[in-house]
Design an enzyme around this catalytic site. Structure first.
Site, mmCIF file in Angstrom:
data_model
loop_
_atom_site.group_PDB
_atom_site.id
_atom_site.type_symbol
_atom_site.label_atom_id
_atom_site.label_comp_id
_atom_site.label_asym_id
_atom_site.label_seq_id
_atom_site.Cartn_x
_atom_site.Cartn_y
_atom_site.Cartn_z
ATOM 1 N N LYS A 60 0.840 -1.208 0.000
ATOM 2 C CA LYS A 60 0.000 0.000 0.000
ATOM 3 C C LYS A 60 0.878 1.262 0.000
ATOM 4 C CE LYS A 60 -3.780 -2.473 2.128
ATOM 5 N NZ LYS A 60 -4.463 -2.934 3.335
ATOM 6 N N GLN A 104 -4.494 -1.892 9.560
ATOM 7 C CA GLN A 104 -4.375 -3.206 8.935
ATOM 8 C C GLN A 104 -4.910 -4.288 9.870
ATOM 9 O OE1 GLN A 104 -3.143 -3.695 5.688
ATOM 10 N NE2 GLN A 104 -3.941 -5.763 6.020
ATOM 11 N N ASP A 127 -11.048 2.668 3.837
ATOM 12 C CA ASP A 127 -11.370 1.255 3.607
ATOM 13 C C ASP A 127 -12.875 1.065 3.414
ATOM 14 O OD1 ASP A 127 -9.236 -0.503 3.422
ATOM 15 O OD2 ASP A 127 -8.918 -0.610 5.598
#
Ligand code: NDP
Length: 304
Positions: A60, A104, A127
């Protein structure tokens, strides 16, 4: 966009190629934004030493770099408490230079994933996991797009696969893939007729065989076989399963939820694993980060 049909068989819908094209478009948008004084920035929180999570976070950060998006990483030890993690989220929530925040997962067991997701400010929830953003999606007015589901829709759109009026069967109802995808595809923007299946669904192969577009988001290696697929269907394989393979240099390899070789003579088109939905997810995270920066600067959505 590349949709190869080797030897006249099934078309291969390459997420690798499509994500490259999208990343080029996003890179140009970042350049445009910077000329207007807007510099998108993503903060990534990584707790613990899970090697797979470290690989995801690095990829990422690397993609941010490729696109000219700033990124910062908050690396925290495996024994981080929930209170310490909440404090870091709060610090990032109140930092005006940070547009998007992601934590994460999976988190160590002493941390409550749901509480952390809910603590991220909805305007920075790139997200699209926060219940507020899932609520907007359900109400037909999405702000951020759920990354993997929107990646699937971009593959379909850019491969010339019509969604309107099509019978879509989604196998899997998780909050990050199956459910948001089924909601998105039922919206007026996509106009699909959607059936959602799960582990308690009866007659699964027969249900799947009614699909013009079949999406597998299950997490079981090569579970979807030829008898699940209607002739001429489009098959989207979201699954990522690592299976042991002594003949492979690493001793294991990545396979999807679909028996890709077994459906070659039946499906019209399918996404491979790897190289299908996987690369799209990160591209969509970048898309959401750019839109977070736009929204926070009073601009409207950058459309793909
Ligand atoms: P979850 O484990 O959260 O959900 C799996 C879903 O599949 C559940 O709804 C479950 O049903 C259903 N299911 C499980 N077994 C069966 C069965 N035998 N028959 C029918 N349905 C079944 O997984 P995720 O949604 O998070 O991920 C799914 C897959 O996609 C995984 O392989 C994951 O690695 C991959 N993935 C890939 C991404 C990408 O970028 N390509 C991103 C995210 C995930 P029930 O609800 O009844 O338990």
């Amino acid at each position: 966009m590349e949709t190869t049909k080797p030897g006249g068989g099934m078309r291969r819908l390459s997420g690798t190629e499509i994500s490259k094209q999208i990343k080029e478009e996003l890179k140009e948008e970042v350049i445009r934004l910077k000329t207007q004084g807007v510099s998108p920035k993503l903060a990534v929180i990584l707790v613990g030493d899970d090697p797979a999570s470290a690989i995801y976070v690095n990829s990422k950060k690397r993609t941010c770099g490729e696109l000219g998006i700033d990124s910062i990483e908050k690396k925290m030890p495996a024994n981080t408490t929930q209170a310490e993690l909440l404090a870091v989220v709060e610090e990032l929530n109140s930092d005006p230079s940070v547009n998007g925040i992601l934590c994460q997962v999976p988190l160590p067991e002493q941390c409550d994933e749901h509480e952390i997701i809910c603590s991220i400010h909805p305007e920075k929830d790139v997200d699209c996991f926060h219940p507020y953003n899932l609520g907007l999606l359900t109400a037909g007015m999405p702000k951020f797009m759920p990354c993997t589901p929107f990646g699937v829709l971009q593959i379909l759109k850019r491969s010339g696969c019509e969604t309107s009026g099509q019978n879509v069967v989604v196998v899997g109802r998780s909050n990050i893939v199956g459910r948001p995808l089924s909601i998105l595809m039922s919206l007026k923007a996509y106009n699909s007729t959607v059936t959602v299946c799960h582990s308690r669904s009866r007659n699964l192969p027969e249900l799947c065989a009614t699909a013009d577009i079949l999406v597998a988001a299950i997490g079981r290696a090569e579970f979807v076989t030829a008898d699940f697929v209607k002739p001429g269907a489009i098959v989207i394989d979201v699954g990522m399963n690592r299976i042991e393979d002594a003949s492979h240099p690493k001793g294991s390899r990545l396979v999807g939820d679909v028996d890709y070789a077994g459906i070659q003579d039946i499906a019209e088109a399918a996404t491979p694993v790897p190289g299908g939905v996987g690369p799209m997810t990160i591209a969509m995270l970048m898309y959401n980060t750019i839109n977070a920066a736009r929204f926070q600067s009073g601009m409207d959505r950058f459309e793909l």
